[in-house]
Design an enzyme around this catalytic site. Structure first.
Site, PDB file in Angstrom:
ATOM      1  CB  SER A 101      -8.172   1.108   5.508  1.00 18.62           C
ATOM      2  OG  SER A 101      -8.897   2.302   5.475  1.00 18.62           O
ATOM      3  CB  SER A 150      -7.997   4.007   2.695  1.00 16.78           C
ATOM      4  OG  SER A 150      -7.130   3.292   3.564  1.00 16.78           O
ATOM      5  CE  LYS A 200      -3.982   1.893   2.577  1.00 12.87           C
ATOM      6  NZ  LYS A 200      -4.826   1.719   3.789  1.00 12.87           N
TER       7      LYS A 200
HETATM    8  N1  GLN Z   1     -12.823   4.562   6.282  1.00 12.78           N
HETATM    9  C1  GLN Z   1     -12.147   4.958   7.472  1.00 12.78           C
HETATM   10  C2  GLN Z   1     -11.736   6.397   7.373  1.00 12.78           C
HETATM   11  O1  GLN Z   1     -11.974   6.970   6.370  1.00 12.78           O
HETATM   12  C3  GLN Z   1     -10.990   4.047   7.736  1.00 12.78           C
HETATM   13  C4  GLN Z   1      -9.729   4.447   7.126  1.00 12.78           C
HETATM   14  C5  GLN Z   1      -8.605   3.511   7.399  1.00 12.78           C
HETATM   15  O2  GLN Z   1      -8.764   2.481   8.056  1.00 12.78           O
HETATM   16  N2  GLN Z   1      -7.419   3.892   6.945  1.00 12.78           N
HETATM   17  O3  GLN Z   1     -11.197   6.950   8.262  1.00 12.78           O
END
Ligand code: GLN
EC number: 6.3.5.7
Length: 510
Positions: A179, A155, A80
């Site tokens: 994410s 994400s 990532k």
């Molecule tokens: N969707 C969540 C956010 O936008 C989680 C993001 C993540 O785990 N990096 O904060």
């Protein structure tokens, strides 16, 4: 499609070990697949063909010379793009870091390099890992291999999509509020968030440090366990790193799958003696019928494998989502202050007026950061300000404590607790990305956030399809009991079958 591409990392590792294939052959197959299909999927922001082949050649030579190698040596992996890789572009999918080449490797990257896994490239994400669809990437979204008109989750949608599209067998993700797990759920892949502190955060571009955790993305539970074992362990560079020894996660997987032991018989009740808690607050309103049906079907199958079940209640979960969306931006507002146009990345000078630290910062951030990131910095700055601190940030920390207490009570009744990973299957692009209603996107994280607030391990395993789209089954375990989580995950995988077999990406023309 080259038949190597559908093999698991464990299968590839066994073939490498037996000398049936070389790492160069596997790595080349992976690179060819990326070249053929990534135009559709857009999982990658950067592909490092030369670097990956160089590692593959070195591993093949070492094997040839009879050197002792890590079990995963030679198996390709994707990373990532919010995890820093020395000398290779790392953007966090933000314009503010476009073109930046980090001067050091994250601890997890050092471990991966030492083990000899060819790194084939960096995967797409929502900018700075804020989002649930990859639509916030400054470089365009990734697509879900099950339906290219739909989001791959976020994400970490790039890592999940790459693995789901058979572009690579393994990837790393990061999970602050879900994410790794939510992209896993909507792409039919396996994704785990380890116990907070068990995997070093050194070199993960910090978003919300008390919640962030790096973890594995794979197509099988066994592969996820092998990768998590590789990246775990104490790191003096991370002050929140645990000193625990690395647990035997792959052993737990073999147990949960009921694999024949020394006596030779398959264990048909690998979960006997275990109690699984169903969280009342993580189903019902907001959860799609097809998602709930798949969830309950898997629970029934886990009972057949020997588990007992119990209903548990965590009333504070109702406030977990709002608390997260205050704590997370608060930490974002502090962590992202380093992107100031002075030290690294983008630097934009004002078109007119004096060039001062403040005007450069303003122009750089205006040009370099996207909407969602700005929204969170502003919100986070507000909730940390003197007048708002107690009412918002302080209150959220209290909710965080209540979530932890509710989980402790739940784990007094059950060994692990389970829920659907995400309330819905993959949605269409644009369905939840209206700037006027950010909540629509945030609601995707309802089931995943409690584990981050409490620092406990959680994994998403495919449980089946609803209307032809993957559904994820989430298993949460007490802190430091990742092995127990993997044991139940292996049983869930055995119960539900390996979803990747049914993926339409298998039949794509290359
Ligand atoms: N969707 C969540 C956010 O936008 C989680 C993001 C993540 O785990 N990096 O904060």
């Amino acid at each position: 499609m080259n038949s190597l591409l559908t093999k698991s990392a464990a299968e590839l590792a066994a073939m490498l070990h037996a000398g049936e294939i070389t790492s160069v052959e596997i790595t080349q197959a992976v690179l060819d697949r990326i070249a053929a299909v990534d135009e559709k999927v857009h999982a990658f922001l950067y592909v490092d063909a030369e670097g990956a082949l160089e590692t593959a050649r070195a591993v093949d030579a070492a094997r040839e010379a009879g050197e002792d190698l890590h079990p995963l040596a030679g198996v390709p992996i994707a990373i990532k793009d919010n995890i820093v890789t020395r000398g290779k572009p790392t953007t966090a999918a933000s314009k503010i870091l476009e073109g930046w080449k980090p001067p050091y490797d994250a601890t997890v990257i050092k471990k991966i390099k030492a083990a000899g896994l060819p790194i084939v490239g960096k995967t797409n994400l929502d900018e700075f890992a804020m989002g649930s669809s990859t639509e916030n990437s400054a470089f365009g979204p990734s697509r879900n291999p099950w339906d290219l008109d739909r989001i791959p989750g976020g994400s970490g949608g790039g890592s999940a999509a790459a693995v789901a599209a058979f572009e690579v067998p393994l990837a790393l993700g990061s999970d602050t509020g879900g994410s790794i797990r939510q992209p896993g759920a909507v792409t039919g892949t396996v994704g785990a968030k380890p116990t907070y502190g068990s995997v070093s955060r050194f070199g993960l571009i910090a978003m919300a440090s008390s919640l962030d955790q790096i973890g594995p993305v794979a197509r099988t539970v066994e592969d996820a366990a092998l990768l998590q074992e590789l990246i775990s362990g104490h790191d003096p560079h991370d002050s929140t790193s645990l000193a625990d020894p690395v647990a035997d996660l792959s052993g737990a997987v073999a147990e949960g799958a009921g694999e024949p032991g020394a006596e030779g018989a398959t264990n048909d009740k690998p979960l006997s003696g275990l109690t699984i808690g169903l969280v009342k607050e993580l189903e019902g309103e907001g959860y799609q019928e097809g998602v709930l049906a798949s969830f309950h079907e898997t629970v029934e199958k886990l009972k057949e494998l020997g588990a007992a079940t119990v209903d548990v209640s965590c009333p504070s979960f109702e406030y977990a989502l709002p608390a997260y969306y205050l704590i997370q931006p608060a930490e974002v507002s502090s962590n992202l202050a380093r992107f100031d146009g002075m030290r690294y990345g983008l630097r934009v000078e004002p078109e007119e007026g004096p060039v001062t630290a403040e005007t450069v910062m303003r122009a750089t951030r205006a040009a370099g950061l996207g909407h969602e990131v700005k929204r969170r910095i502003i919100l986070g700055t507000h909730v940390l300000s003197a007048g708002a601190f107690d009412a918002f940030y302080g209150a959220s920390l209290k909710v965080r404590t209540l979530v932890q207490r509710d989980l402790e009570k739940a784990f007094a009744q059950a060994d692990v607790i389970v829920s659907p990973t995400a309330p819905e299957v993959a949605f269409k692009f644009g369905a939840k990305s209206d700037d006027a209603d950010p909540l629509a996107m945030y609601l995707n994280d309802a089931s995943t956030i409690p584990a981050n607030l409490a620092g406990i391990p959680a994994i998403s395993v495919p449980s089946g399809l609803s209307d032809g789209l993957p559904v994820g089954f989430q298993i949460m375990a007490p802190a430091r009991q990742d092995a127990l989580m993997y044991k139940v995950a292996a049983a869930a995988e055995r119960a539900a079958g390996k979803l990747a077999e049914e993926s339409p990406a298998k039949d794509w023309e290359e």
